[in-house]
Design a protein around this motif. Structure first.
Motif, PDB file in Angstrom:
ATOM      1  N   VAL A   2       0.991  -1.010  -0.157  1.00  0.00           N
ATOM      2  CA  VAL A   2       0.099  -0.038   0.032  1.00  0.00           C
ATOM      3  C   VAL A   2       0.762   1.332  -0.019  1.00  0.00           C
ATOM      4  CG1 VAL A   2      -1.847   1.300   1.187  1.00  0.00           C
ATOM      5  CG2 VAL A   2      -1.980  -1.395   1.041  1.00  0.00           C
ATOM      6  N   THR A   3       0.340   2.077  -0.687  1.00  0.00           N
ATOM      7  CA  THR A   3       1.332   3.617  -0.823  1.00  0.00           C
ATOM      8  C   THR A   3       0.345   4.663  -0.348  1.00  0.00           C
ATOM      9  OG1 THR A   3       0.825   4.100  -3.150  1.00  0.00           O
ATOM     10  CG2 THR A   3       2.790   2.645  -2.546  1.00  0.00           C
ATOM     11  N   PHE A   4       0.930   5.740   0.206  1.00  0.00           N
ATOM     12  CA  PHE A   4       0.436   6.908   0.393  1.00  0.00           C
ATOM     13  C   PHE A   4       0.219   7.810  -1.102  1.00  0.00           C
ATOM     14  CE2 PHE A   4       2.255   6.242   4.233  1.00  0.00           C
ATOM     15  CZ  PHE A   4       1.291   6.504   5.251  1.00  0.00           C
ATOM     16  N   SER A   5      -0.775   8.775  -1.213  1.00  0.00           N
ATOM     17  CA  SER A   5      -1.004   9.368  -2.360  1.00  0.00           C
ATOM     18  C   SER A   5       0.273   9.921  -3.159  1.00  0.00           C
ATOM     19  CB  SER A   5      -2.457  10.380  -2.364  1.00  0.00           C
ATOM     20  OG  SER A   5      -1.985  11.293  -1.373  1.00  0.00           O
ATOM     21  N   ASP A   6       1.302  10.439  -2.177  1.00  0.00           N
ATOM     22  CA  ASP A   6       2.324  10.658  -2.717  1.00  0.00           C
ATOM     23  C   ASP A   6       3.427   9.710  -3.306  1.00  0.00           C
ATOM     24  OD1 ASP A   6       3.315   9.887  -0.466  1.00  0.00           O
ATOM     25  OD2 ASP A   6       4.253  11.990   0.092  1.00  0.00           O
ATOM     26  N   GLY A   7       3.007   8.445  -3.223  1.00  0.00           N
ATOM     27  CA  GLY A   7       3.929   7.373  -3.620  1.00  0.00           C
ATOM     28  C   GLY A   7       4.683   6.694  -2.537  1.00  0.00           C
TER      29      GLY A   7
ATOM     30  N   PRO B  42       4.657  10.049   5.663  1.00  0.00           N
ATOM     31  CA  PRO B  42       5.598  10.616   6.834  1.00  0.00           C
ATOM     32  C   PRO B  42       6.386  12.011   6.020  1.00  0.00           C
ATOM     33  CG  PRO B  42       6.198   8.776   5.925  1.00  0.00           C
ATOM     34  CD  PRO B  42       5.028   8.701   5.652  1.00  0.00           C
ATOM     35  N   ALA B  43       6.496  11.956   4.615  1.00  0.00           N
ATOM     36  CA  ALA B  43       7.216  12.765   3.778  1.00  0.00           C
ATOM     37  C   ALA B  43       6.435  14.404   4.164  1.00  0.00           C
ATOM     38  CB  ALA B  43       7.118  12.791   2.412  1.00  0.00           C
ATOM     39  N   ALA B  44       4.972  14.248   4.546  1.00  0.00           N
ATOM     40  CA  ALA B  44       4.074  15.556   4.808  1.00  0.00           C
ATOM     41  C   ALA B  44       4.280  15.823   6.197  1.00  0.00           C
ATOM     42  CB  ALA B  44       2.670  15.131   4.262  1.00  0.00           C
TER      43      ALA B  44
ATOM     44  N   VAL C 148      -2.282  14.419   2.798  1.00  0.00           N
ATOM     45  CA  VAL C 148      -1.762  13.316   1.956  1.00  0.00           C
ATOM     46  C   VAL C 148      -1.727  12.237   2.814  1.00  0.00           C
ATOM     47  CG1 VAL C 148       0.676  12.895   1.060  1.00  0.00           C
ATOM     48  CG2 VAL C 148      -0.135  15.394   1.242  1.00  0.00           C
ATOM     49  N   GLY C 149      -2.546  11.363   2.262  1.00  0.00           N
ATOM     50  CA  GLY C 149      -2.824  10.115   2.949  1.00  0.00           C
ATOM     51  C   GLY C 149      -2.812   8.746   2.257  1.00  0.00           C
ATOM     52  N   ALA C 150      -3.290   7.714   2.506  1.00  0.00           N
ATOM     53  CA  ALA C 150      -3.542   6.433   1.893  1.00  0.00           C
ATOM     54  C   ALA C 150      -4.842   6.146   1.747  1.00  0.00           C
ATOM     55  CB  ALA C 150      -2.665   5.523   2.969  1.00  0.00           C
TER      56      ALA C 150
ATOM     57  N   ARG D 290      -9.135   7.696  -5.930  1.00  0.00           N
ATOM     58  CA  ARG D 290      -7.757   7.262  -6.363  1.00  0.00           C
ATOM     59  C   ARG D 290      -7.671   5.918  -6.984  1.00  0.00           C
ATOM     60  NH1 ARG D 290      -3.619   6.065  -1.305  1.00  0.00           N
ATOM     61  NH2 ARG D 290      -2.463   5.703  -3.220  1.00  0.00           N
ATOM     62  N   PRO D 291      -7.002   6.128  -8.319  1.00  0.00           N
ATOM     63  CA  PRO D 291      -7.072   4.726  -9.234  1.00  0.00           C
ATOM     64  C   PRO D 291      -6.366   3.797  -8.765  1.00  0.00           C
ATOM     65  CG  PRO D 291      -5.734   6.582 -10.110  1.00  0.00           C
ATOM     66  CD  PRO D 291      -6.350   7.209  -9.008  1.00  0.00           C
ATOM     67  N   ASP D 292      -5.221   4.074  -7.932  1.00  0.00           N
ATOM     68  CA  ASP D 292      -4.526   2.738  -7.329  1.00  0.00           C
ATOM     69  C   ASP D 292      -4.699   2.419  -5.829  1.00  0.00           C
ATOM     70  OD1 ASP D 292      -3.461   5.249  -6.262  1.00  0.00           O
ATOM     71  OD2 ASP D 292      -1.349   4.850  -6.458  1.00  0.00           O
TER      72      ASP D 292
END
Length: 506
Positions: free
Chosen positions: A103-108, A173-175, A186-188, A209-211
């Motif tokens: 699983v990724t956050f929306s920023d990858g 965590p980048a945010a 910026v979440g998942a 989100r498409p992914d």
């Protein structure tokens, strides 16, 4: 009296071993249709998860932020970003989570153990309105890329619940620590904010989100949150078709029903006065339990329920609800309506001429003013109401500047209610009241054991007899929907359904 829909929650206790790994309805549904338009009763001041809240604000965060654990409508816990969890020691102080892989956050950024640990640490140190949820955490450790251990200083019976609430919301965590997180989440979660289409203070637009890892939770291709703090604006938006769902004032129920809207109601909160100043720091009169009992006797709860709640409520003198092991039916009528006795108690306490005190009140709750001011005036107490913006109401309550306040508060499991209302570090105990007898009971409830339920009921009776609060009613939340566009399942212990509970009709 109009009865409200009641659903008793079922809470899963996962002790000793990790909960079984699993998925929650992962599938490949057809393209989600349409837009879900929800009217918010409060604006979102920040999208920083460290400042996350429960109730209305939790729902606003759900499009962008998945939690570690998800609560089903009936209150059961199911996997979300964590696929397994539980205590791994005999003292219930080491809680382990296994994190969903891939699983990724929306920023990858990957959702992994390090990301989860960073979020839990951020929540602990951000001093947000729900900081009490992780106040017992001593340390957060990672074990490889998919395991997190939470070491507690002492057992916390509500930890699993909290990880499905504000403390469990995960941001990239980048945010974390970036001021931009105040403006854009910026979440998942299942949706991503369209910042260009969003207008702070007016509307927030989220697109699927498409992914996203679980498309079964994406029942709409867009979720639009429209900020409508004024009750009249909300009902007008609902009947005109601008929104599909919102919480309305009981006084607007007939208007909603006449427009073909459906009322969805269930007991979620208790409403009444919180008598913060039990030590008399601001209003010396409140230090006397006779004064606090007099306030309880001032309110005709039946009249209040009919007059301002349109019958959607059950009279009560206790703050613990039916979902709690502390609930005692005998306490519902502990204080009747007796203004004569109330005035006598004030005189016994040395205040035959009454006194004055100032209370904050959200501008969205102005209809409650006569039901607060007049009953208190009838026994000699002058209540000065200080209006505060809806989005600032909880900050005002927690500021420590007021001796009392009216509010409606979620009735949840026992320890959740305790940490909302009774412990010194919580939002709704801003003057940090303590009571040695109560503390001893809390220690026993926290530790669990065969007598924990009996002690919880003793605790509820003690708090009621000491009149820390002046409850009016367990209130039926009055949500309204457009049944031609959507259907919804109520969420136990939540005044607004989770976004996962809505589905399109047809």
């Amino acid at each position: 009296m109009r009865s409200t829909r009641r659903v008793l929650p079922v809470l899963l206790t996962v002790l000793g071993v990790l909960a079984a790994a699993g998925c929650t309805g992962i599938g490949t549904p057809t393209a989600p249709p349409g837009v879900l338009n929800i009217g918010l009763v409060q604006d979102v001041a920040t999208w920083d998860t460290g400042q996350g809240h429960n109730g209305h604000r939790l729902v606003a965060f759900q499009p962008a932020y998945d939690t570690l654990i998800r609560r089903e409508p009936d209150g059961t816990f199911v996997p979300m970003l964590a696929v397994g969890w539980g205590y791994t020691d005999g003292t219930n102080t080491t809680f382990s989570l296994r994190i969903r892989e891939g699983v990724t956050f929306s920023d990858g950024t990957p959702v992994d153990a390090a990301a989860v640990a960073a979020n839990l640490e951020h929540f602990r140190t951000a001093n947000g309105p729900q900081a009490v949820q992780l106040a017992d955490v001593a340390e957060v450790r990672t074990r490889g890329t998919d395991r997190v251990e939470i070491e507690l200083e002492r057992p916390n019976p509500a930890l699993e619940f909290y990880l499905s609430q504000a403390a469990g919301m995960m941001a990239s965590p980048a945010a974390l620590g970036d001021p931009a997180l105040d403006r854009v989440p910026v979440g998942a979660g299942p949706y991503v904010m369209d910042a260009a289409a969003s207008v702070p203070g007016d509307r927030y637009v989220f697109r699927a989100r498409p992914d996203y890892w679980d498309p079964a939770l994406q029942r709409f291709d867009q979720v639009v949150l429209k900020v409508l703090t004024d009750p009249t604006a909300r009902i007008n938006a609902l009947v005109s078709g601008q929104i599909d769902a919102t919480q309305i004032s009981p006084r607007n129920i007939a208007q909603a029903e006449n427009a073909g809207r459906e009322i969805v109601s269930w007991d979620a909160n208790w409403a009444g006065l919180l008598l913060f100043d039990r030590d008399g720091a601001i209003a010396p009169e409140l230090a006397d339990v006779r004064v606090r009992r007099a306030i309880n006797l001032a309110f005709d709860r039946e009249v209040t329920i009919e007059g301002v709640l349109n019958g959607y409520g059950t009279p009560t003198s206790q703050v613990f609800g039916e979902a709690s092991t502390a609930f005692d039916p005998a306490l519902d009528d502990h204080y009747g309506y007796d203004p004569v006795r109330a005035r006598a108690l004030l005189a016994e306490a040395g205040y035959p001429d009454g006194f004055s005190m100032t209370m904050p009140l959200s501008t969205g709750l102005n209809e409650f003013i006569p039901f607060i001011v007049q009953p208190l005036a009838d026994i000699g107490i002058t209540a000065r109401i200080e209006s505060v913006p809806a989005q600032s109401s909880q900050a005002a309550i927690g500021s420590g500047r007021y001796p009392a306040s009216f509010f409606a508060i979620f009735q949840g499991p026992t320890w959740v209610a305790v940490e909302q209302l009774l412990v010194p570090q919580t939002l709704y105990n801003p003057l940090r009241s303590r009571d040695p007898a109560l503390d001893a009971m809390l220690d026993r409830v926290r530790a669990g054991g065969p007598d924990a339920d009996d002690v919880a009921r003793q605790m509820a009776r003690h708090v009621t007899e000491q009149a820390w609060f002046a409850p009016w009613a367990r209130i039926g939340t009055t949500n309204a929907i457009d049944p031609e566009r959507i259907a919804v399942e109520p969420q136990i212990g939540q005044v607004i359904p989770s976004i996962y509970n809505y589905r399109p009709v047809g």
